[in-house]
Design a protein around this motif. Structure first.
Motif, short mmCIF file in Angstrom:
data_model
loop_
_atom_site.label_atom_id
_atom_site.label_comp_id
_atom_site.label_asym_id
_atom_site.label_seq_id
_atom_site.Cartn_x
_atom_site.Cartn_y
_atom_site.Cartn_z
N UNK A 251 13.06 -1.60 8.63
CA UNK A 251 11.65 -1.71 8.97
C UNK A 251 11.10 -0.33 9.30
N UNK A 252 9.93 -0.04 8.75
CA UNK A 252 9.31 1.24 9.06
C UNK A 252 8.86 1.97 7.81
N UNK A 253 8.55 3.26 7.95
CA UNK A 253 8.02 4.03 6.82
C UNK A 253 9.08 4.36 5.78
N UNK A 254 8.62 4.63 4.58
CA UNK A 254 9.51 5.07 3.51
C UNK A 254 8.75 6.04 2.61
N UNK A 255 9.49 6.75 1.78
CA UNK A 255 8.89 7.69 0.84
C UNK A 255 9.38 7.37 -0.57
N UNK A 256 8.49 7.43 -1.53
CA UNK A 256 8.83 7.16 -2.92
C UNK A 256 8.64 8.44 -3.72
N UNK A 257 9.68 8.85 -4.41
CA UNK A 257 9.56 9.92 -5.41
C UNK A 257 9.21 9.24 -6.73
N UNK A 258 8.08 9.59 -7.30
CA UNK A 258 7.60 8.93 -8.51
C UNK A 258 7.29 10.01 -9.55
N UNK B 174 0.83 -1.20 0.00
CA UNK B 174 0.00 0.00 0.00
C UNK B 174 0.87 1.26 0.00
N UNK B 175 0.57 2.16 -0.90
CA UNK B 175 1.20 3.47 -0.91
C UNK B 175 0.12 4.54 -1.01
N UNK B 176 0.41 5.69 -0.49
CA UNK B 176 -0.54 6.80 -0.51
C UNK B 176 0.10 7.98 -1.23
N UNK B 177 -0.55 8.44 -2.29
CA UNK B 177 -0.01 9.57 -3.05
C UNK B 177 -0.15 10.83 -2.21
N UNK B 178 0.98 11.52 -2.03
CA UNK B 178 1.01 12.69 -1.16
C UNK B 178 1.16 14.00 -1.93
N UNK B 179 1.06 13.93 -3.27
CA UNK B 179 1.22 15.13 -4.07
C UNK B 179 2.68 15.41 -4.35
N UNK B 180 2.92 16.34 -5.29
CA UNK B 180 4.29 16.74 -5.64
C UNK B 180 5.14 15.53 -6.02
N UNK B 181 4.54 14.57 -6.71
CA UNK B 181 5.24 13.36 -7.17
C UNK B 181 5.86 12.58 -6.01
N UNK B 182 5.15 12.52 -4.87
CA UNK B 182 5.62 11.75 -3.73
C UNK B 182 4.53 10.79 -3.28
#
Length: 277
Positions: free
Chosen positions: A75-82, A16-24
């Motif tokens: 282990x834990x949260x991460x951020x994806x630049x897409x 599961x990923x959540x789009x956070x805007x600004x290509x993140x």
């Protein structure tokens, strides 16, 4: 419990990923899909693919994905630049980076596109093997947590039945052929096909007859199936086959094919793996 309030499949939770805007996009690792070091590479690749699928600018379906595992994922949260870097008439190119605490752990490129009706042919034949009902289920060792999420039925090249550090007679080749599907069963889609493309244990285990430190450095998946062809598979087993071509200087390649139960070639994958020993 109805289908409306049923909990999500564990795989969908893991990617599961959540789009956070600004290509993140943001996500979090899942202990159910842990590997010997960090998360299962296939589930990381699937999360990256899902981040593109969920992007508002996405066009078409996946054609290719290359993931480079640059460093360990904690282990834990991460951020994806897409980020889409170019959109053409029928294909679209993406760059991705997965980071934790400002440090990049994984890079990737993806190609999405619109499939057209053209001449087609298939040169590679699906292996002629007994069906999954005739293959014996096998479990990965307990220290490979992600393996518990797959129903694996090996026809050839089963996981060596040894404890870490023990020896077993080496195999003359690195070929494994097996039936596999998610556990619990889940309709196959592009994300699960991505993870299954990496669900073949390192070929060096089979050749050497023992578990060795090993890990994927780079994984590429080519998607041959359309969304309709994937939907036609439902929750049936897929047939997978994997082998290596050369082991040398601490690295080996590994390629694999995934077939639908109806004989459709769904995906091929190629990866570079490091090993010690």
């Amino acid at each position: 419990m109805t289908g409306i309030d049923a909990p999500p499949h564990p795989f969908d939770t893991a990617i599961a990923t959540e789009y956070a805007g600004a290509h993140r996009a943001t996500g979090r690792t899942c202990p159910d899909y842990a590997n010997m070091v960090g998360p299962f590479g296939g589930v990381t690749a699937a999360a990256l693919l899902r981040a593109v699928e969920a992007h508002p600018d996405r066009m078409g379906d996946p054609l290719a994905l290359t993931v480079n595992y640059a460093g360990p994922i904690a282990d834990g949260p991460f951020e994806i630049t897409v980020r889409p870097v170019r959109t053409n008439r029928t294909n679209q190119h993406w760059q991705l980076e997965l980071a934790q605490n400002g440090a990049i752990t994984t890079t990737a490129t993806a190609v999405f596109g619109i499939r057209r009706d053209t001449w087609s042919d298939l040169e590679l034949a699906k292996p002629l093997v007994p069906g999954p009902e005739h293959a014996v289920p096998q479990e990965f060792p307990d220290f490979i947590a992600w393996g518990r999420n797959y129903d694996l039925r090996f026809v050839t090249g089963a996981v060596p039945d040894v404890a870490p550090g023990d020896d077993k007679p080496a195999s003359p080749d690195s070929v494994s052929t097996l039936w596999l599907r998610d556990r619990p069963a889940r309709p196959v889609d592009f994300a699960s096909l991505t993870a299954m493309s990496d669900a073949f244990y390192p070929r060096v285990f089979l050749r050497r007859g023992q578990y060795l430190p090993a890990g994927t450095i780079s994984l590429t998946v080519y998607y041959h199936a359309t969304a309709a062809e994937l939907a036609a598979q439902g929750t049936e087993y897929l047939l997978g086959s994997a082998r290596a071509n050369r082991f040398a200087h601490g690295h080996f390649d590994q390629n694999a094919h995934l077939w639908g139960h109806d004989g459709t070639l769904l995906a091929t994958s190629h990866q570079l793996v490091y090993f010690k020993g």
